[in-house]
Design a protein around this motif. Structure first.
Motif: not given
Length: 425
Positions: A185-200
């Motif tokens: 099976k072939t899969i596509t790996v996309e460039e990492y994009v930060e999706t983790q929210l943070r509360i400051e």
């Protein structure tokens, strides 16, 4: 719905054919009803048409009739009734036989062929789960799995193995096991994009203060993030990613930030109830030993250890009874000194002085007599002794060179009178 071959959720439709009429010129089939159990039912109204069928009534059930006056059922015919429902007539010119059916295309898959279940698209750094089964969805334990030609291990009892994606682009997964046909099976790996929210924000705040937070993702503020406090929605972040809120009650509260397409963030905030508290941080008594009517200086340093400005009456207590006080107003952390003076004029003894949480003892004694008083008493005693001696018979007789008794008595009286005058002075 049912699973047919490798196809899942195939709808099953039941057609109730009430009777069939065969005449010299006309053949007819009378359908009592069409039944389907669906999770997304279709609303049916009178007059709706489905293929050659029209809804005539919904009272007591759905009644449908064909819109054409005559439906010819000739040998070998396939007749569209409605949707994917069809009638197929037997290829027998002498006997009328037919049945309703739905055609479903099913790909035949072998139980000995491996199949790889994995996401078609994922992101760099993602941890993906790869599952290996057969074409008939039988879980395969111990299948060897390769990712881009590198062996990453074997599947567990659930037919699964995990792998962290480290390279952007197109990658190939291969699965093999002795006795089975391999799978790829072939899969596509996309460039990492930060999706983790943070509360400051701060983690602790006074209930009377306004709480401010900033939601960020990848170090950048995020607008439009939903804010929940203890699972209740209270608003969204502004264009700068900020949100302000005043907690209605003290205690521990959970603040959550979420937005579609991002991983939610949570933070626990400790909300402190506002209070002021005065405490004595130093205490002193001077002197600790005094006589009656002698003053004692009692001092203390008072600090507001609370978190808001406070006003309080600070009392000096002697043996548990308040004898004096001062009214103080202090800001949080502010310190001041209080000074008291106490005089005991009646009862000697040990006394306990206290200011708030600090205290100590001092001692009060009777006032001692002066040295002149002691000397006078000693002189009086001495004169009395002399008097008693001179009064003995034969003391002071003529010829002894001393005066008579009367003369000696007069001198003694004079001395006593002088002593009294000195004592009075």
């Amino acid at each position: 719905t049912q699973k047919i071959g490798s196809k899942k959720d195939v709808p099953i439709i039941i057609v109730h054919v009430e009777s069939v009429f065969h005449g010299r010129e006309t053949d007819a089939a009378f359908i009592r009803g069409v039944f389907q159990i669906s999770e997304n039912p279709l609303e049916v109204k009178s007059g709706d048409e489905y293929g050659i069928m029209e809804v005539k009534s919904k009272s007591g059930g759905i009644r449908m009739e064909n819109t054409e006056e005559v439906v010819d059922l000739e040998a070998g015919d396939i007749i569209d009734v409605m949707g994917e429902i069809r009638f197929e007539v037997a290829d027998d010119p002498d006997n009328l036989r037919y049945y309703p059916f739905i055609t479903v295309d099913v790909e035949e898959e072998s139980a000995s062929t491996l199949k790889i279940n994995a996401p078609a698209t994922a992101m760099e750094r993602d941890l993906i789960t790869i599952q290996v089964t057969t074409g008939t969805d039988e879980i395969i334990l111990g299948a060897d799995v390769e990712f881009d030609g590198e062996n990453i291990g074997t599947t567990d009892s659930n037919g699964e193995i995990t792998h962290t994606l480290a390279r952007v682009g197109t990658s190939t997964i291969n699965a093999t096991k002795v006795g089975y046909e391999s799978a790829s099976k072939t899969i596509t790996v996309e460039e990492y994009v930060e999706t983790q929210l943070r509360i400051e924000s701060v983690s602790e705040i006074l209930q009377t203060e306004e709480f401010e937070l900033t939601v960020t993702v990848g170090g950048e503020p995020l607008s439009g993030a939903s804010i929940l406090v203890d699972n209740s929605s209270v608003g969204t972040t502004d264009a700068s990613g900020r949100f302000n809120y005043t907690f209605p009650a003290s205690g521990s509260h959970t603040v959550k930030a979420e937005k579609t397409g991002y991983i939610a963030a949570e933070k626990t905030i400790n909300v402190i109830k506002p209070y002021s508290k005065f405490e004595a941080t130093a205490f002193n008594i001077t002197p600790v030993n005094v006589t009656l009517k002698e003053p004692v200086a009692i001092t203390a340093k008072i600090t507001n250890t609370g978190n808001i400005r406070g006003e309080d009456e600070v009392e000096l207590k002697i043996n548990g009874t308040a004898v004096d006080s001062r009214n103080l107003t202090l800001e949080p952390g502010e310190e001041t000194s209080v000074n008291f003076t106490f005089v005991e004029s009646k009862s000697p003894g040990t006394y306990y002085a206290e200011i708030l949480n600090k205290g100590g003892e001092f001692h009060v004694e009777k006032k001692p007599m002066g040295w002149l008083l002691y000397a006078g008493i000693a002189t009086v005693i001495g004169l009395i002794v002399v008097y008693l001696v001179t009064m003995r018979p034969g003391f002071g007789t003529p010829g002894t060179g001393t005066g008579g008794v009367g003369s000696t008595r007069d001198k003694l009286a004079l001395k006593l009178s002088q002593l009294k005058m000195k004592v009075k002075k």
